[in-house]
Design a protein around this motif. Structure first.
Motif, mmCIF file in Angstrom:
data_model
loop_
_atom_site.group_PDB
_atom_site.id
_atom_site.type_symbol
_atom_site.label_atom_id
_atom_site.label_comp_id
_atom_site.label_asym_id
_atom_site.label_seq_id
_atom_site.Cartn_x
_atom_site.Cartn_y
_atom_site.Cartn_z
ATOM 1 N N TRP A 116 26.219 -11.856 -1.606
ATOM 2 C CA TRP A 116 26.582 -12.534 -2.852
ATOM 3 C C TRP A 116 27.444 -11.631 -3.723
ATOM 4 O O TRP A 116 28.434 -12.073 -4.306
ATOM 5 C CB TRP A 116 25.305 -12.932 -3.593
ATOM 6 N N GLN A 117 27.038 -10.342 -3.802
ATOM 7 C CA GLN A 117 27.745 -9.395 -4.670
ATOM 8 C C GLN A 117 29.178 -9.154 -4.185
ATOM 9 O O GLN A 117 30.126 -9.167 -4.979
ATOM 10 C CB GLN A 117 26.984 -8.064 -4.702
ATOM 11 N N ILE A 118 29.322 -8.961 -2.883
ATOM 12 C CA ILE A 118 30.666 -8.729 -2.335
ATOM 13 C C ILE A 118 31.537 -9.964 -2.513
ATOM 14 O O ILE A 118 32.680 -9.874 -2.970
ATOM 15 C CB ILE A 118 30.581 -8.325 -0.847
ATOM 16 N N ASP A 119 30.980 -11.131 -2.179
ATOM 17 C CA ASP A 119 31.751 -12.374 -2.316
ATOM 18 C C ASP A 119 32.152 -12.628 -3.765
ATOM 19 O O ASP A 119 33.254 -13.105 -4.042
ATOM 20 C CB ASP A 119 30.938 -13.567 -1.799
ATOM 21 N N ARG A 120 31.259 -12.306 -4.675
ATOM 22 C CA ARG A 120 31.516 -12.558 -6.092
ATOM 23 C C ARG A 120 32.761 -11.832 -6.579
ATOM 24 O O ARG A 120 33.515 -12.353 -7.407
ATOM 25 C CB ARG A 120 30.287 -12.126 -6.903
ATOM 26 N N PHE A 121 32.998 -10.639 -6.064
ATOM 27 C CA PHE A 121 34.115 -9.843 -6.556
ATOM 28 C C PHE A 121 35.299 -9.770 -5.591
ATOM 29 O O PHE A 121 36.437 -9.660 -6.023
ATOM 30 C CB PHE A 121 33.635 -8.422 -6.895
ATOM 31 N N ILE A 122 35.027 -9.848 -4.278
ATOM 32 C CA ILE A 122 36.124 -9.742 -3.315
ATOM 33 C C ILE A 122 36.862 -11.070 -3.150
ATOM 34 O O ILE A 122 38.089 -11.101 -3.081
ATOM 35 C CB ILE A 122 35.595 -9.268 -1.942
ATOM 36 N N THR A 123 36.114 -12.177 -3.115
ATOM 37 C CA THR A 123 36.733 -13.484 -2.875
ATOM 38 C C THR A 123 37.818 -13.829 -3.899
ATOM 39 O O THR A 123 38.917 -14.246 -3.522
ATOM 40 C CB THR A 123 35.673 -14.598 -2.818
ATOM 41 N N PRO A 124 37.553 -13.677 -5.216
ATOM 42 C CA PRO A 124 38.620 -13.973 -6.190
ATOM 43 C C PRO A 124 39.868 -13.103 -5.990
ATOM 44 O O PRO A 124 40.990 -13.568 -6.186
ATOM 45 C CB PRO A 124 37.969 -13.672 -7.548
ATOM 46 N N ILE A 125 39.654 -11.854 -5.597
ATOM 47 C CA ILE A 125 40.782 -10.954 -5.356
ATOM 48 C C ILE A 125 41.596 -11.451 -4.171
ATOM 49 O O ILE A 125 42.824 -11.540 -4.216
ATOM 50 C CB ILE A 125 40.285 -9.508 -5.103
ATOM 51 N N HIS A 126 40.891 -11.801 -3.086
ATOM 52 C CA HIS A 126 41.576 -12.294 -1.897
ATOM 53 C C HIS A 126 42.302 -13.606 -2.179
ATOM 54 O O HIS A 126 43.422 -13.829 -1.700
ATOM 55 C CB HIS A 126 40.579 -12.470 -0.746
ATOM 56 N N ASN A 127 41.667 -14.466 -2.941
ATOM 57 C CA ASN A 127 42.306 -15.739 -3.291
ATOM 58 C C ASN A 127 43.590 -15.509 -4.078
ATOM 59 O O ASN A 127 44.601 -16.187 -3.863
ATOM 60 C CB ASN A 127 41.348 -16.618 -4.104
ATOM 61 N N GLU A 128 43.542 -14.540 -4.990
ATOM 62 C CA GLU A 128 44.730 -14.241 -5.798
ATOM 63 C C GLU A 128 45.834 -13.623 -4.938
ATOM 64 O O GLU A 128 47.023 -13.916 -5.122
ATOM 65 C CB GLU A 128 44.364 -13.294 -6.941
ATOM 66 N N ILE A 129 45.452 -12.767 -3.983
ATOM 67 C CA ILE A 129 46.437 -12.172 -3.070
ATOM 68 C C ILE A 129 47.130 -13.266 -2.262
ATOM 69 O O ILE A 129 48.353 -13.291 -2.138
ATOM 70 C CB ILE A 129 45.768 -11.150 -2.124
#
Length: 276
Positions: A116-129
């Protein structure tokens, strides 16, 4: 669990993660036969990606984060990295980060919390990339299209008052409009008296293409210049005859050289050899 744990882990293992993520991207890239990337490119991608992750998880990153992602995405597009490779690489990186951070977790609950913690912060970054990649790719394609359109119908001055427009490739309606626009603007700009349209590089001359050429010739006449059609190969001449296309109002020559000689005569000039 706080995002500072992810940040702390990324900072502590920065060099190790960068090396392993470079290997991940390289292995994925090698599976795509059309990818012409070298080791330096993979290292650059992952080095900047790690920096992006660390920056994004730091305090006060929001102000310039989007700009950093834009720069990162544009560089990826310019390297020629496909969207497929980028998306697969980011997915593999996220899985790898979870595996690395999950090694010391004792309970299922801790593992779920980590996901949950990784997805919470990594997913938005990846989506923006991925979003910025799409925007950069679209901008790049549009710029290339504009550049190709400009190159596709250049009007070149070869002598005073004589210009040539060499055409290469198929001519569709959109390109015909560009040809007409460049032709008329160029005639006025170069004060042309004679314009040679060279169709040596046009593979097919059908009724539509002939119609566009006749229109261009008439438009040139209306702005006070004369038009010559050159580069008519035997097979093109046969096609024109078979289609019943009337080019009687257009002066034609089979080569550019003969066209230029005619254009010089039309402007009361000729090329003479100097005696040795």
């Amino acid at each position: 669990m706080s995002n500072h744990i992810v940040l702390a882990f990324a900072r502590e293992h920065r060099e190790e993660l960068q090396k392993e993520w470079t290997d991940i991207f390289r292995q994925l890239g090698e599976k795509e036969t059309d990818m012409m990337l070298n080791d330096n490119m993979y290292e650059t991608i992952c080095s900047e990606y790690v920096q992006l992750i660390i920056t994004s998880l730091s305090e006060g990153y929001a102000e310039d984060f989007e700009e950093k992602v834009q720069t990162f995405a544009l560089k990826i597009v310019q390297m020629g990295i496909s969207l497929k490779l980028l998306a697969n690489g980011l997915t593999e990186i996220r899985s790898h980060l979870y595996q690395k951070m999950n090694d010391d977790k004792d309970t299922t609950e801790e593992s779920h919390d980590l996901i949950w913690q990784i997805d919470r912060f990594i997913t938005p970054i990846h989506n923006e990339i991925l979003n910025q990649y799409s925007i950069s790719w679209e901008k790049t394609v549009n710029l290339q299209k504009i550049a190709l359109q400009e190159l596709s119908a250049p009007l070149i001055p070869v002598f005073e008052h004589i210009t040539v427009m060499p055409l290469v490739g198929t001519i569709d309606t959109e390109r015909a409009k560009k040809i007409m626009e460049n032709l008329l603007n160029g005639v006025v700009k170069h004060r042309s008296q004679v314009v040679l349209i060279d169709i040596t590089g046009v593979p097919v001359v059908d009724t539509m293409v002939a119609h566009h050429i006749i229109q261009a010739s008439e438009a040139v006449r209306l702005v006070g210049a004369k038009c010559l059609l050159v580069g008519i190969r035997p097979e093109i001449a046969q096609t024109i005859v078979n289609l019943g296309i009337d080019l009687s109002q257009v002066t034609t020559k089979n080569t550019l050289q003969k066209g230029i000689q005619t254009a010089l005569e039309m402007t009361n000039r000729k090329i003479v050899s100097l005696e040795g």
